[in-house]
Write an enzyme that holds these catalytic residues in place. Sequence first.
Site, PDB file in Angstrom:
ATOM      1  N   TYR A  31      56.365 108.796  81.773  1.00 12.27           N
ATOM      2  CA  TYR A  31      55.653 108.914  83.048  1.00 12.27           C
ATOM      3  C   TYR A  31      54.621 110.010  82.952  1.00 12.27           C
ATOM      4  O   TYR A  31      54.951 111.144  82.617  1.00 12.27           O
ATOM      5  CB  TYR A  31      56.629 109.236  84.186  1.00 12.27           C
ATOM      6  CG  TYR A  31      56.794 108.051  85.109  1.00 12.27           C
ATOM      7  CD1 TYR A  31      55.708 107.590  85.841  1.00 12.27           C
ATOM      8  CD2 TYR A  31      58.006 107.385  85.210  1.00 12.27           C
ATOM      9  CE1 TYR A  31      55.834 106.475  86.654  1.00 12.27           C
ATOM     10  CE2 TYR A  31      58.138 106.279  86.028  1.00 12.27           C
ATOM     11  CZ  TYR A  31      57.049 105.825  86.756  1.00 12.27           C
ATOM     12  OH  TYR A  31      57.171 104.732  87.555  1.00 12.27           O
ATOM     13  N   GLU A  51      52.095 110.535  85.580  1.00  9.22           N
ATOM     14  CA  GLU A  51      51.327 110.517  86.835  1.00  9.22           C
ATOM     15  C   GLU A  51      50.429 111.744  86.911  1.00  9.22           C
ATOM     16  O   GLU A  51      50.849 112.861  86.584  1.00  9.22           O
ATOM     17  CB  GLU A  51      52.277 110.487  88.036  1.00  9.22           C
ATOM     18  CG  GLU A  51      52.823 109.090  88.281  1.00  9.22           C
ATOM     19  CD  GLU A  51      53.801 109.026  89.436  1.00  9.22           C
ATOM     20  OE1 GLU A  51      53.902 107.958  90.055  1.00  9.22           O
ATOM     21  OE2 GLU A  51      54.446 110.035  89.719  1.00  9.22           O
ATOM     22  N   ASP A  63      29.754  95.448  87.388  1.00  7.22           N
ATOM     23  CA  ASP A  63      31.053  95.088  86.805  1.00  7.22           C
ATOM     24  C   ASP A  63      30.746  94.366  85.500  1.00  7.22           C
ATOM     25  O   ASP A  63      30.407  93.184  85.497  1.00  7.22           O
ATOM     26  CB  ASP A  63      31.813  94.183  87.783  1.00  7.22           C
ATOM     27  CG  ASP A  63      33.134  93.693  87.226  1.00  7.22           C
ATOM     28  OD1 ASP A  63      33.391  93.896  86.027  1.00  7.22           O
ATOM     29  OD2 ASP A  63      33.916  93.089  87.994  1.00  7.22           O
ATOM     30  N   THR A 117      36.525  95.558  82.048  1.00  7.97           N
ATOM     31  CA  THR A 117      37.797  95.365  81.358  1.00  7.97           C
ATOM     32  C   THR A 117      37.606  95.885  79.941  1.00  7.97           C
ATOM     33  O   THR A 117      36.473  96.104  79.493  1.00  7.97           O
ATOM     34  CB  THR A 117      38.177  93.882  81.260  1.00  7.97           C
ATOM     35  OG1 THR A 117      37.157  93.202  80.507  1.00  7.97           O
ATOM     36  CG2 THR A 117      38.300  93.235  82.631  1.00  7.97           C
ATOM     37  N   LYS A 133      37.884  91.919  76.846  1.00  6.96           N
ATOM     38  CA  LYS A 133      37.026  90.735  76.675  1.00  6.96           C
ATOM     39  C   LYS A 133      36.138  90.961  75.448  1.00  6.96           C
ATOM     40  O   LYS A 133      36.660  91.090  74.359  1.00  6.96           O
ATOM     41  CB  LYS A 133      36.285  90.442  77.974  1.00  6.96           C
ATOM     42  CG  LYS A 133      37.274  90.118  79.117  1.00  6.96           C
ATOM     43  CD  LYS A 133      36.620  89.778  80.444  1.00  6.96           C
ATOM     44  CE  LYS A 133      37.686  89.539  81.513  1.00  6.96           C
ATOM     45  NZ  LYS A 133      37.104  89.279  82.849  1.00  6.96           N
ATOM     46  N   ARG A 159      44.492  94.746  76.961  1.00  4.68           N
ATOM     47  CA  ARG A 159      44.222  94.360  78.347  1.00  4.68           C
ATOM     48  C   ARG A 159      44.182  95.616  79.207  1.00  4.68           C
ATOM     49  O   ARG A 159      45.138  96.394  79.218  1.00  4.68           O
ATOM     50  CB  ARG A 159      45.336  93.442  78.889  1.00  4.68           C
ATOM     51  CG  ARG A 159      45.610  92.218  78.086  1.00  4.68           C
ATOM     52  CD  ARG A 159      46.353  91.181  78.896  1.00  4.68           C
ATOM     53  NE  ARG A 159      45.412  90.485  79.730  1.00  4.68           N
ATOM     54  CZ  ARG A 159      44.541  89.586  79.267  1.00  4.68           C
ATOM     55  NH1 ARG A 159      44.512  89.259  78.000  1.00  4.68           N
ATOM     56  NH2 ARG A 159      43.696  89.010  80.082  1.00  4.68           N
TER      57      ARG A 159
HETATM   58  C1  LIG Z   1      37.681  89.380  84.066  1.00  2.91           C
HETATM   59  C2  LIG Z   1      36.936  90.010  85.165  1.00  2.91           C
HETATM   60  C3  LIG Z   1      37.550  90.940  86.016  1.00  2.91           C
HETATM   61  C4  LIG Z   1      39.039  91.157  86.116  1.00  2.91           C
HETATM   62  O1  LIG Z   1      39.713  91.577  85.042  1.00  2.91           O
HETATM   63  P1  LIG Z   1      41.326  91.495  85.010  1.00  2.91           P
HETATM   64  O2  LIG Z   1      41.637  92.412  83.885  1.00  2.91           O
HETATM   65  O3  LIG Z   1      41.669  90.071  84.788  1.00  2.91           O
HETATM   66  O4  LIG Z   1      41.842  92.000  86.300  1.00  2.91           O
HETATM   67  C5  LIG Z   1      36.759  91.599  86.952  1.00  2.91           C
HETATM   68  N1  LIG Z   1      35.449  91.348  87.031  1.00  2.91           N
HETATM   69  C6  LIG Z   1      34.839  90.430  86.260  1.00  2.91           C
HETATM   70  C7  LIG Z   1      33.368  90.211  86.426  1.00  2.91           C
HETATM   71  C8  LIG Z   1      35.553  89.727  85.311  1.00  2.91           C
HETATM   72  O5  LIG Z   1      34.954  88.789  84.574  1.00  2.91           O
END
Ligand SMILES: *Cc1c(COP(=O)(O)O)cnc(C)c1O
Length: 428
Positions: free
Chosen positions: A60, A62, A211, A237, A240, A246
């Site tokens: 933990y 936090e 994002d 993220t 990807k 992840r």
């Molecule tokens: C994949 C994605 C997310 C979310 O990611 P998670 O890890 O699945 O929660 C947020 N914004 C965009 C634009 C994405 O393509």
Amino acid sequence: MSTAGTHTSIPSLTETDPDIARLIDAEQKRQDQTLEMIASENHTSSAVMAAVGSCLTNKYCEGYPRKRYYSGCEFYDEVEELAIERATRLFNCRFANVQPHSGANANVGVFFALLEPGDTYMSVVLSDGGHLTHGSPVNLSGKWFKPVHYPLVYDESRPDYGYIDYDAVEKLAMEHKPKLLMCGYSAYPRVIDFERFRRIADKCGALLMADIAHIAGLVAGGAHPSPFPHCDVVTTTTHKTLRGPRGGLILTNSEDLAKKFDKAIFPGTQGGPLMHVIAGKAVCFHEALQPAFADYARQVVTNAAALAEALTGRGWHLASRGTDNHLMLVDLSRTDPDLTGKDASLWLEQAGIIANKNTVPNDARSPFVTSGVRLGTPALTTRGMKPPQMQTIADLIDRTFRSKGNADDLKAVNADVRELCRQFPMGH
Ligand SMILES: *Cc1c(COP(=O)(O)O)cnc(C)c1O
């Protein structure tokens, strides 16, 4: 990583839980024997997996480095500090929060920090490539706030057909005066003009958020323009195109905003951070800082361009007529009005090509059926594939789309898919 289907690397798991061990082996085999073309997926390195599978899961922590609520965090402080330092170097910014459990959690953190319930913000029309967390009515982002959605250019006579309609963004922004203007998408094949978004945000008095969940690896590798210095906040993220574990990440150049994001993640919306995943993120950032990663990012884009051209040459129509990044959307209805994204993605799966159905701009079909398939090259590129293989894959996809779901035809495609996979074993 073995391709033989036995995980001698985790004998303790085989002994303790043969059921789960067998399923992991089966999944490894599936990954080895199929072409992974879901644009949001990748094959991470064994170094990242080693960190994520380590004893760091036990603690933990936090709080933040040097400001923890529990004892025994000395090594974790260093892990998180390394992750933060590498993230800011990689993305050319001053502050990073590496604790969001996922991209969705990173976005929740930003909303919690910057908006009050009922506040207006702007994002793209969701069926034109937006994400669930950008204002879907079933998501917190749509239920607790007021999203206004901007369109793409739908007019095919225009050279910017399929691009963000920046004039419409500006008009809507001046009309609705959003607190936050969002760019960054899940199924947009073109380069994002962050400078143009900055000018619009300045004009309407909004904070600008990007994002970059999908394109983070391209940005890190210099194959897509950086959202900095134009954006106030960047979320992403790490799993990807960035090819890490992840997880999520929040970046900013503003000290004031950084403090708000830290509070919004912990204690605002999360509890204890996943320190084993943060270690995996640190490894991922280290890998992405190497010159070889820039080669990878460029190759992802080169491969996508080659695949797009090969598919177009075989008579398939792409949304926006092509791609600048790692993904493309095939608008099936233009070539075969009866072929849905649902059927096409099912047939692809039977052939061993893993991709997802996707709405295309102005889609007449529902998100459960769709008229499109989204294809990406990040995972294929990780396996070492190049434009000649993209030609081969375009041919396999073309045969699948034209198969009418005939089982023998799909079996024949699958045999060729497996042969291609054998030639490009998973590296690690
Ligand atoms: C994949 C994605 C997310 C979310 O990611 P998670 O890890 O699945 O929660 C947020 N914004 C965009 C634009 C994405 O393509």
